[in-house]
Design an enzyme around this catalytic site. Structure first.
Site, mmCIF file in Angstrom:
data_model
loop_
_atom_site.group_PDB
_atom_site.id
_atom_site.type_symbol
_atom_site.label_atom_id
_atom_site.label_comp_id
_atom_site.label_asym_id
_atom_site.label_seq_id
_atom_site.Cartn_x
_atom_site.Cartn_y
_atom_site.Cartn_z
ATOM 1 N N GLU A 8 0.840 -1.208 0.000
ATOM 2 C CA GLU A 8 0.000 0.000 0.000
ATOM 3 C C GLU A 8 0.877 1.261 0.000
ATOM 4 O OE1 GLU A 8 -3.273 -0.156 2.810
ATOM 5 O OE2 GLU A 8 -4.056 -1.960 1.849
ATOM 6 N N GLU B 191 -4.740 -8.967 0.434
ATOM 7 C CA GLU B 191 -5.505 -8.577 1.634
ATOM 8 C C GLU B 191 -6.971 -8.559 1.237
ATOM 9 O OE1 GLU B 191 -4.278 -5.157 3.946
ATOM 10 O OE2 GLU B 191 -2.154 -5.598 3.563
HETATM 11 O O1 AHR Z 1 -4.927 -5.547 7.495
HETATM 12 C C1 AHR Z 1 -4.871 -4.312 8.119
HETATM 13 C C2 AHR Z 1 -4.254 -3.241 7.236
HETATM 14 O O2 AHR Z 1 -5.068 -3.006 6.134
HETATM 15 C C3 AHR Z 1 -2.917 -3.541 6.623
HETATM 16 O O3 AHR Z 1 -1.861 -3.323 7.488
HETATM 17 C C4 AHR Z 1 -2.859 -2.586 5.476
HETATM 18 O O4 AHR Z 1 -2.047 -3.038 4.421
HETATM 19 C C5 AHR Z 1 -4.319 -2.431 5.081
HETATM 20 O O5 AHR Z 1 -4.677 -1.118 4.913
#
Ligand code: AHR
Length: 520
Positions: A197, A328
């Site tokens: 990110e 994610e």
């Molecule tokens: O999973 C929680 C957070 O969500 C992670 O650290 C980040 O990459 C995303 O925004």
């Protein structure tokens, strides 16, 4: 007399329980003659960040803990995870990865730097769980390591030396240092994350800036493990899309399409959480059908997000050489009341189980591109597999779905045709039923059937097959959860189908996920 009275009361109780409404039967036709792509086992991957009690408490209890452990890693969690055949674990983050400096997490534990975990609750991070502990954990559960390097606040040299430390065979200073720290043999790093990110917590970089950084990190971060030279080569994943950050995917792909020999990537990531609106505010328990429909309706957007990211990638890579890593995904709800909000701890209900199955089915439908995925997160954080509290552990509905889906790992998609129609829940429309099928390496056909309807049962007939057996996961309500006191309220039970002239018929309870093997 007493027995007769009890029997009568039991009968009256059954009569008083309203039978679940029934929706019309559905026919699911499986086309085994037209095999599709393989569902890569890596789409069943997990994500374990240094966040809340995901690592400390959830995985790592320390060697001196009264909680049974092997070299500090709790044994109950390892046993439970082994049953999921976890293909890979993404670590150390997440946002944490872009503040992680690997040297803080090696060597004698008492000498490791204690830092502030500034992203997640501002709590002290002891670095007691570092590279050796993570690799040990991955080996104990039989998973591959997916290591994310720090592009946000680290240097390319730091990342290069970290991966050299992990993978170099011998005779280099870093290999000797690893041996001196207790591990002479090199480890494998099958998946490498080039940042996380970086449009946000990873340094707020423009897409152009990120691409320039990513190229340097790809260039210099080398895997020296001889076992990964010819086969099992390390897959490097660049940061791609999240929400409206489409420019990342576009710029990464554009750069890759004309890349010079010195750098390369094998995939681009996509992050997508199901939140019901930002910031996350929907409760994880104590909700009704309306909030069920909001969450399920939103999670199904994963399909169009993948279609859009695939379309961008197709422009530059029509042969589909690069993969999508949905590294994610999952439900992000409001935190458990009383917990540290920075720890992202939430309960996990039957709704989460259905959400997990629907996303896994979407990944199967995009199996030509989606070859890695990591649910967020593994233990005690967001849509977790496992919740722990001290020595106690409970398996969530999401855990059970992942366990039921093990036969789909590396199975080949068998296209399905069905028309179950839509379901109106309040003002929202949801698909009534979802289904996928796949053939495993032994030729066995497996089917997953999701009855999305929160209130009504249905039945599915699969023509051309005579038997079906497997597991069904359902619960008294869509918001039913497992707790430390009642750990098996939402647990799979055996189910089998009935043969008839039209095929095999499986009865699906309301709000359920069913996985069966079917035979002719
Ligand atoms: O999973 C929680 C957070 O969500 C992670 O650290 C980040 O990459 C995303 O925004």
């Amino acid at each position: 007399m007493k027995t007769l009275k009890h029997a009568l009361l039991a009968t009256l109780a059954v009569l008083a329980t309203p039978a679940a409404a029934q929706q019309p039967a559905v026919t699911v036709a499986i086309d085994t003659a037209r095999p599709g792509p393989v569902i890569d086992r890596n789409v069943f991957g997990q994500f374990a960040e240094h966040l809340g009690t995901g690592i400390y408490g959830g995985v790592w209890v320390g060697k001196d803990s009264p909680i049974p452990n092997v070299r500090g890693i709790r044994s109950d969690v390892v046993t439970a995870l082994k049953a999921l055949k976890v293909p890979n674990v993404r670590w150390p983050g997440g946002c944490f990865a872009d503040e992680y400096h690997w040297r803080d997490g090696i060597g004698p534990v008492e000498k490791r730097r204690v830092q502030v975990n500034s992203n997640w609750g501002g709590v002290p991070e002891s670095n007691a769980f570092g590279t050796h502990e993570f690799m040990d954990f991955a080996e104990q559960i039989g998973a591959d390591a997916y290591v994310s390097v720090n592009i946000g606040s680290g240097t390319a040299a730091e990342a290069a030396q970290w991966i050299e430390y992990i993978t170099a065979e011998k005779d280099t200073s870093l290999a000797k240092e690893r041996a001196a720290n207790g591990h002479p043999a090199p480890w494998k790093v099958p998946i490498l994350g080039l940042g996380n990110e970086n449009w946000g917590c990873g340094g707020a970089m423009s897409a152009d800036h990120y691409v320039e950084e990513m190229k340097r990190f790809s260039n210099f971060t080398r895997n020296f493990n001889p076992a990964q030279r010819e086969k099992d080569k390390m897959k490097r994943i660049a940061v791609g899309w999240d929400g409206d950050k489409l420019d990342y995917t576009e710029q990464v792909m554009k750069a890759w399409s004309t890349h010079v020999y010195s750098w390369d990537i094998e995939g681009v990531s996509l992050h997508n959480y199901t939140t019901g609106g930002w910031p996350p505010h929907l409760p994880a328990t104590g909700f009704g059908n309306d909030e069920y429909a909001i969450v399920i309706g939103e999670t199904l957007k994963m399909d169009s997000l993948l279609a859009r990211q695939s379309a961008i990638m197709d422009k530059y890579d029509p042969e589909k050489k690069l993969l999508i890593a949905v590294d994610e995904w999952g439900a992000w709800l409001s935190p458990t009341p009383g917990s540290n909000p920075g720890f992202l701890q939430q309960q996990n209900s039957m709704r989460d189980g259905i959400l997990a199955a629907l996303n896994l089915n979407i990944f199967a439908r995009h199996a030509d591109r989606v070859k890695i995925a990591n649910i967020a997160q593994m233990i005690n954080v967001l849509q977790a597999m496992i919740l722990t509290d001290g020595g106690k552990m409970v398996l969530t509905p999401t855990y059970h779905v992942f366990r039921m889906y093990v036969p789909f790992q590396d199975a080949q998609v068998a296209p399905v045709r069905f028309d179950a129609g839509e379901l109106a829940v309040g003002e929202r429309k949801l698909p009534r039923v979802d289904a996928i099928a796949a053939k495993d390496k032994s030729g066995q056909v497996w089917v997953s059937l999701v009855n999305v309807d929160p209130d009504a049962g249905t039945s599915v007939t699969i023509p051309g097959f005579r038997s079906a057996s497997g597991d069904v996961l359902t619960a008294p309500r869509v918001d039913s959860v497992n707790t430390f006191d009642a750990p098996s309220l939402v647990a799979p039970r055996a189910i089998s189908g009935k043969a008839s002239a039209s095929g095999v018929t499986i009865a699906l309870p309301p709000r359920s996920v069913t996985v069966v093997k079917v035979s002719k």
